[in-house]
Design a protein around this motif. Structure first.
Motif, PDB file in Angstrom:
ATOM      1  N   ILE A   5       0.888  -1.377  -0.098  1.00  0.00           N
ATOM      2  CA  ILE A   5      -0.102   0.033  -0.058  1.00  0.00           C
ATOM      3  C   ILE A   5       0.998   1.401  -0.025  1.00  0.00           C
ATOM      4  O   ILE A   5       1.696   1.303   0.945  1.00  0.00           O
ATOM      5  CB  ILE A   5      -0.965  -0.144   1.321  1.00  0.00           C
ATOM      6  CG1 ILE A   5      -1.711  -1.287   1.459  1.00  0.00           C
ATOM      7  CG2 ILE A   5      -2.037   1.289   1.291  1.00  0.00           C
ATOM      8  CD1 ILE A   5      -2.789  -1.714   0.306  1.00  0.00           C
ATOM      9  N   LEU A   6       0.896   1.889  -1.022  1.00  0.00           N
ATOM     10  CA  LEU A   6       1.503   3.315  -0.956  1.00  0.00           C
ATOM     11  C   LEU A   6       1.064   4.185  -0.122  1.00  0.00           C
ATOM     12  O   LEU A   6      -0.246   4.373   0.084  1.00  0.00           O
ATOM     13  CB  LEU A   6       1.244   4.048  -2.493  1.00  0.00           C
ATOM     14  CG  LEU A   6       2.218   2.972  -3.537  1.00  0.00           C
ATOM     15  CD1 LEU A   6       1.546   3.865  -4.703  1.00  0.00           C
ATOM     16  CD2 LEU A   6       3.528   3.075  -3.147  1.00  0.00           C
ATOM     17  N   GLY A   8      -0.030   7.613   1.102  1.00  0.00           N
ATOM     18  CA  GLY A   8      -0.255   8.928   0.407  1.00  0.00           C
ATOM     19  C   GLY A   8      -0.023  10.105   1.409  1.00  0.00           C
ATOM     20  O   GLY A   8       0.251  10.032   2.232  1.00  0.00           O
ATOM     21  N   ALA A   9      -0.772  11.495   0.707  1.00  0.00           N
ATOM     22  CA  ALA A   9      -0.476  12.662   1.502  1.00  0.00           C
ATOM     23  C   ALA A   9      -1.788  12.745   2.264  1.00  0.00           C
ATOM     24  O   ALA A   9      -2.752  11.988   1.941  1.00  0.00           O
ATOM     25  CB  ALA A   9      -0.126  13.695   0.471  1.00  0.00           C
ATOM     26  N   PHE A  11      -4.859  15.021   2.234  1.00  0.00           N
ATOM     27  CA  PHE A  11      -5.540  16.026   1.543  1.00  0.00           C
ATOM     28  C   PHE A  11      -6.703  16.412   2.250  1.00  0.00           C
ATOM     29  O   PHE A  11      -7.394  15.651   2.872  1.00  0.00           O
ATOM     30  CB  PHE A  11      -6.223  15.004   0.300  1.00  0.00           C
ATOM     31  CG  PHE A  11      -5.270  14.557  -0.322  1.00  0.00           C
ATOM     32  CD1 PHE A  11      -5.162  13.060  -0.541  1.00  0.00           C
ATOM     33  CD2 PHE A  11      -4.191  15.042  -1.227  1.00  0.00           C
ATOM     34  CE1 PHE A  11      -4.001  12.341  -1.097  1.00  0.00           C
ATOM     35  CE2 PHE A  11      -3.323  14.281  -1.886  1.00  0.00           C
ATOM     36  CZ  PHE A  11      -3.181  13.043  -1.800  1.00  0.00           C
ATOM     37  N   ARG A 105     -13.290  15.147  -0.174  1.00  0.00           N
ATOM     38  CA  ARG A 105     -11.708  14.694   0.189  1.00  0.00           C
ATOM     39  C   ARG A 105     -11.380  13.437  -0.857  1.00  0.00           C
ATOM     40  O   ARG A 105     -10.688  12.765  -0.633  1.00  0.00           O
ATOM     41  CB  ARG A 105     -11.746  13.911   1.547  1.00  0.00           C
ATOM     42  CG  ARG A 105     -11.898  15.013   2.607  1.00  0.00           C
ATOM     43  CD  ARG A 105     -11.661  14.362   3.907  1.00  0.00           C
ATOM     44  NE  ARG A 105     -12.796  13.340   4.373  1.00  0.00           N
ATOM     45  CZ  ARG A 105     -12.624  12.069   4.450  1.00  0.00           C
ATOM     46  NH1 ARG A 105     -11.383  11.506   3.911  1.00  0.00           N
ATOM     47  NH2 ARG A 105     -13.490  11.442   4.401  1.00  0.00           N
ATOM     48  N   CYS A 106     -12.261  13.799  -2.118  1.00  0.00           N
ATOM     49  CA  CYS A 106     -11.959  12.860  -3.134  1.00  0.00           C
ATOM     50  C   CYS A 106     -12.277  11.270  -2.910  1.00  0.00           C
ATOM     51  O   CYS A 106     -11.669  10.482  -3.661  1.00  0.00           O
ATOM     52  CB  CYS A 106     -10.358  12.793  -3.705  1.00  0.00           C
ATOM     53  SG  CYS A 106      -9.907  14.332  -3.970  1.00  0.00           S
ATOM     54  N   MET A 107     -13.075  10.933  -1.953  1.00  0.00           N
ATOM     55  CA  MET A 107     -13.520   9.769  -1.637  1.00  0.00           C
ATOM     56  C   MET A 107     -14.666   9.311  -3.009  1.00  0.00           C
ATOM     57  O   MET A 107     -15.200  10.113  -3.423  1.00  0.00           O
ATOM     58  CB  MET A 107     -14.158   9.342  -0.347  1.00  0.00           C
ATOM     59  CG  MET A 107     -12.854   9.530   0.616  1.00  0.00           C
ATOM     60  SD  MET A 107     -11.712   8.532   0.570  1.00  0.00           S
ATOM     61  CE  MET A 107     -10.560   9.794   0.512  1.00  0.00           C
ATOM     62  N   TRP A 164     -15.619   1.309  -0.497  1.00  0.00           N
ATOM     63  CA  TRP A 164     -16.651   2.375  -0.964  1.00  0.00           C
ATOM     64  C   TRP A 164     -17.524   1.973  -1.959  1.00  0.00           C
ATOM     65  O   TRP A 164     -18.660   2.616  -1.834  1.00  0.00           O
ATOM     66  CB  TRP A 164     -15.743   3.423  -1.540  1.00  0.00           C
ATOM     67  CG  TRP A 164     -14.940   4.142  -0.627  1.00  0.00           C
ATOM     68  CD1 TRP A 164     -13.588   4.010  -0.254  1.00  0.00           C
ATOM     69  CD2 TRP A 164     -15.254   5.193   0.318  1.00  0.00           C
ATOM     70  NE1 TRP A 164     -13.290   4.768   0.697  1.00  0.00           N
ATOM     71  CE2 TRP A 164     -14.192   5.688   1.143  1.00  0.00           C
ATOM     72  CE3 TRP A 164     -16.600   6.050   0.715  1.00  0.00           C
ATOM     73  CZ2 TRP A 164     -14.354   6.541   2.072  1.00  0.00           C
ATOM     74  CZ3 TRP A 164     -16.684   7.091   1.759  1.00  0.00           C
ATOM     75  CH2 TRP A 164     -15.395   7.423   2.467  1.00  0.00           C
TER      76      TRP A 164
ATOM     77  N   CYS B 100      -1.495  10.554  -5.596  1.00  0.00           N
ATOM     78  CA  CYS B 100      -2.805   9.661  -5.799  1.00  0.00           C
ATOM     79  C   CYS B 100      -3.308  10.287  -6.965  1.00  0.00           C
ATOM     80  O   CYS B 100      -4.542  10.753  -7.233  1.00  0.00           O
ATOM     81  CB  CYS B 100      -3.873   9.959  -4.458  1.00  0.00           C
ATOM     82  SG  CYS B 100      -3.273   9.227  -3.182  1.00  0.00           S
ATOM     83  N   VAL B 240      -8.247   2.572  -2.699  1.00  0.00           N
ATOM     84  CA  VAL B 240      -8.789   3.858  -2.894  1.00  0.00           C
ATOM     85  C   VAL B 240      -7.416   4.804  -2.284  1.00  0.00           C
ATOM     86  O   VAL B 240      -7.196   4.920  -0.979  1.00  0.00           O
ATOM     87  CB  VAL B 240      -9.806   4.421  -2.070  1.00  0.00           C
ATOM     88  CG1 VAL B 240     -10.250   6.155  -2.036  1.00  0.00           C
ATOM     89  CG2 VAL B 240     -11.030   3.751  -2.753  1.00  0.00           C
ATOM     90  N   CYS B 241      -6.698   5.274  -3.212  1.00  0.00           N
ATOM     91  CA  CYS B 241      -5.500   5.932  -2.841  1.00  0.00           C
ATOM     92  C   CYS B 241      -5.420   7.131  -1.824  1.00  0.00           C
ATOM     93  O   CYS B 241      -4.844   7.217  -0.726  1.00  0.00           O
ATOM     94  CB  CYS B 241      -4.525   6.472  -3.858  1.00  0.00           C
ATOM     95  SG  CYS B 241      -2.759   7.279  -3.654  1.00  0.00           S
ATOM     96  N   ASN B 242      -6.770   7.876  -2.108  1.00  0.00           N
ATOM     97  CA  ASN B 242      -6.615   9.215  -1.139  1.00  0.00           C
ATOM     98  C   ASN B 242      -7.163   8.862   0.055  1.00  0.00           C
ATOM     99  O   ASN B 242      -7.042   9.570   1.116  1.00  0.00           O
ATOM    100  CB  ASN B 242      -7.816   9.954  -1.890  1.00  0.00           C
ATOM    101  CG  ASN B 242      -7.412  10.735  -3.172  1.00  0.00           C
ATOM    102  OD1 ASN B 242      -6.519  11.436  -2.914  1.00  0.00           O
ATOM    103  ND2 ASN B 242      -8.197  10.810  -4.047  1.00  0.00           N
ATOM    104  N   GLU B 243      -7.353   7.552   0.289  1.00  0.00           N
ATOM    105  CA  GLU B 243      -7.831   7.250   1.617  1.00  0.00           C
ATOM    106  C   GLU B 243      -6.580   6.911   2.600  1.00  0.00           C
ATOM    107  O   GLU B 243      -6.771   6.917   3.833  1.00  0.00           O
ATOM    108  CB  GLU B 243      -8.697   5.954   1.652  1.00  0.00           C
ATOM    109  CG  GLU B 243      -9.287   5.604   2.947  1.00  0.00           C
ATOM    110  CD  GLU B 243     -10.566   4.359   2.631  1.00  0.00           C
ATOM    111  OE1 GLU B 243     -11.457   4.439   3.480  1.00  0.00           O
ATOM    112  OE2 GLU B 243     -10.387   3.966   1.489  1.00  0.00           O
ATOM    113  N   LYS B 244      -5.448   6.630   2.192  1.00  0.00           N
ATOM    114  CA  LYS B 244      -4.331   6.241   2.763  1.00  0.00           C
ATOM    115  C   LYS B 244      -3.747   7.459   3.482  1.00  0.00           C
ATOM    116  O   LYS B 244      -3.156   8.035   2.494  1.00  0.00           O
ATOM    117  CB  LYS B 244      -3.302   5.564   1.981  1.00  0.00           C
ATOM    118  CG  LYS B 244      -4.030   4.106   1.085  1.00  0.00           C
ATOM    119  CD  LYS B 244      -4.730   3.456   1.861  1.00  0.00           C
ATOM    120  CE  LYS B 244      -5.604   2.275   1.053  1.00  0.00           C
ATOM    121  NZ  LYS B 244      -6.471   1.735   1.601  1.00  0.00           N
TER     122      LYS B 244
END
Lengths: 265, 356
Positions: A5-6, A8-9, A11, A105-107, A164, B100, B240-244
């Motif tokens: 799992i990368l 991420g930032a 947001f 939040r882009c979900m 989701w 992301c 979902v990248c934004n979730e991490k």
């Protein structure tokens, strides 16, 4: 299977990449569709059939207005019965102008909300149909995304990893494609301005019926004992967007979320 | 008319239905032990074309890291090479994965740090879809349309395809210039054109050749070969990248910091680590990964999965770092013979057993 799992930032808000409609594929005549004598798509032509004899739902579709904001807008009093905690949450969300909406939040929008178009412009879905798999491609106001609907006889996964968009299985009931989805993470919103809640125990059914070439209904049932006293239904009409295609949309992160709302409530 | 009814008793399958990550893919050829027959002939669709449908594990350890590995240095513009240096030094923290954002053209050759990348292909006569775990999708139009001459630049590009015998040829154009071609940060411009050639060799194997052309950055078009193994009996897991969560501000330091804090270890000790190490067990890959440890010029090198030699920096007598910052550890038996190499991960170590 291990996945890395990368990281991420963090947001806090989005800037949606708006694409001006300059690309010709947005005005590319879809091959093989029925047309009237003036070359326009014949939206009243009969529902086409797929090679396996089923109704063919393929196409780019846009929902009727306002269901994105309030899926329950056509319901009569008493048809929508929220549990007390859900009622409180819904009132709070509506009062705060969907401030905590995960889409900000882009979900992913969640199911069924992902199907709906918004007041700001069309957010269509594209149906790509094969006998054992129907793929739904979405242009949302968050990120472009997709859902897979499996028609290969599988049942719901037991104890799945919550997501989701859930896990969708489909079957044909006469001329209607019945899509059942469970396995939600419970963080989805059913709609936007109203903020009707959705929990992990939600079982969403979408019944797709193509009435003729240009018109389709999705008859949605929300069966969510975690938030509602009883299941409730919304019938959402869709119309075909002919001779066009989806535009890609992607959130780009921006640190300052506060600027989205001019007034604290 | 007589109807022949075939009853298949498969009690074990009922339990497996529980998890889609372990759900037997219906209708695929199987061996007598129930395993997918990956050597069966490549299937065809109703209209006679090769059927590329399925969940695939793309194997691309080398080009995922360096797409230009086969180009000579003088074939890459100096400014592009500087950019790669800078991006690597910053640990790739402005990469698409970290931000992301979609990978764009890189989806064709992308892989994670284990060298694998999943994709699902869904095929219809006029449209082929490639679905990615990060919820992006590619539409490849086979309806005869041509690529536009001046498309609106996009993350995912625009793709058209046609069949040349049993090979699917995909042409793509219209990428924005904001993505990298690999994890080292090789850039491209909006002039980029990509051609992919997909050929399903047999039921379980897909060969892919990717040709890239961007004359503003690279002196000539070049082709890289990547392959994919069928990931039968499983499904994509939504990512979902934004979730991490994870704060990029905490990615401090530079890649070159590693050299400064390295410990000096005697050459006789380093030389004992030389060998070929094979992954045990082989994860989900059909063929396990291999690490080659070599020693030259007083420096220990490791080549993971054919990516190319990476220098290993000593942290202790048995512990090193060098695979993109990942730590490795050599394991010795009671006689002091090196038997294994561990690649350290928070989620658990990968073990590679020494073969030679």
């Amino acid at each position: 299977m291990k996945l890395l799992i990368l990281v991420g930032a963090v947001f806090l808000a989005i800037i949606v990449t708006g694409a001006p409609l300059a690309a010709q594929w947005l005005n590319y005549p879809t091959p093989g569709v029925p047309r009237t004598s003036d070359g326009k798509v014949n939206l009243s032509a009969p529902t086409p059939k797929a090679p396996d004899g089923r109704p063919d739902l393929s196409g780019v579709w846009e929902s009727g207005n306002q269901y994105f904001n309030d899926l329950a807008k056509d319901l009569k009093p008493g048809e929508l019965a929220m549990l007390p905690w859900a009622k409180n949450l819904q009132a709070e969300r509506e009062g705060r102008d969907h401030r905590d909406d995960p889409m900000n939040r882009c979900m992913p929008p969640g199911v069924p909300r992902i199907n709906m178009t918004t007041a700001n412009g069309p957010h269509p879905l594209k149906i790509v149909q094969t006998p054992a798999l129907v793929v739904l491609l979405y242009e949302t106001s968050a990120n472009s995304t997709f859902r897979q609907v499996f028609l290969d006889g599988r049942t719901f996964p037991k104890d799945p990893q919550p997501t989701w968009l859930g896990y969708s299985i489909g079957r044909w009931d006469g001329g209607t494609l019945v899509v059942d989805t469970t396995g939600f993470n419970g963080r989805e919103w059913v709609d936007t301005a109203k903020g009707h809640p959705q929990t992990e125990s939600a079982h969403v059914t979408e019944r797709f019926t193509r009435r003729d070439f240009g018109h389709m209904d999705i008859d949605i049932t929300i069966d969510d004992p975690g938030a509602y006293e009883k299941p409730w239904r919304a019938l959402v009409p869709f119309h075909l967007l002919a001779d066009t295609d989806l535009i890609e949309t992607y959130c780009e992160n921006e640190k300052d979320h506060v600027h989205e709302y001019s007034q604290e409530k | 008319m007589r109807v022949l009814i075939i009853m298949i008793a498969a009690p074990a399958l009922a339990v497996l239905h529980a998890q889609w990550l372990n759900y037997p893919t219906p209708g695929i050829p199987r061996l007598s032990n129930g395993q997918p027959n990956l050597a069966a002939p490549a299937p065809r669709t109703q209209d006679g074309k090769p059927d590329l449908s399925g969940v695939w594990n793309r194997l691309s350890p080398k080009y995922r890291v360096n797409i230009a590995a086969d180009l000579k240095p003088e074939e890459v513009q100096p400014w592009a090479k500087d950019l790669v240096q800078q991006r690597t030094e910053n640990f790739g923290k402005d990469s698409m994965g970290a931000l992301c954002l979609p990978l764009g053209p890189q989806y064709a050759t992308d892989a994670d740090s284990t060298g694998g990348g999943m994709m699902k292909i869904a095929e219809t006569p006029g449209l082929i879809l490639i679905l990615n775990p990060d919820l992006t999708y590619r539409q490849i139009y086979l309806d005869g349309r041509a690529l536009e001459t001046s498309p609106n630049p996009s993350w995912m590009g625009y793709s058209v395809g046609h069949w040349e015998a049993d090979t699917l040829v995909v042409e793509s154009f219209g990428f924005n210039d904001r993505t990298w071609l690999d994890s080292s940060g090789h850039p491209h411009t909006e002039a980029l054109r990509m051609t992919e050639r997909y050929r399903r060799r047999d039921f379980g194997h897909l060969d892919l050749e990717v040709t890239l052309q961007d004359p503003i950055v690279y002196a000539r078009p070049w082709t890289v070969a990547v392959r994919a193994e069928l990931a039968a009996d499983t499904a994509l897991l939504e990512y979902v990248c934004n979730e991490k969560s994870g704060d990029r501000e905490h990615w401090v330091g530079k890649a070159s910091d590693e050299t400064k804090s390295a410990v000096k270890i005697a050459p006789e000790i380093l030389a004992k680590y030389v060998g070929t190490y094979v992954e045990q067990p082989k994860l989900w890959r059909v063929v396990p990964r291999v690490v080659e440890i070599t020693f030259s010029g007083g420096v220990l090198f490791g080549d993971m999965d054919g990516r190319g030699k990476e220098r290993q920096f000593a942290r202790s007598e048995t512990g090193f770092s060098g695979f993109a910052g990942l730590a490795i550890e050599f394991v010795k038996n009671s006689q002091g013979v090196v038997t294994d190499l561990l690649v350290k991960h928070v989620s658990g170590d990968y073990r590679f057993a020494r073969q030679r």
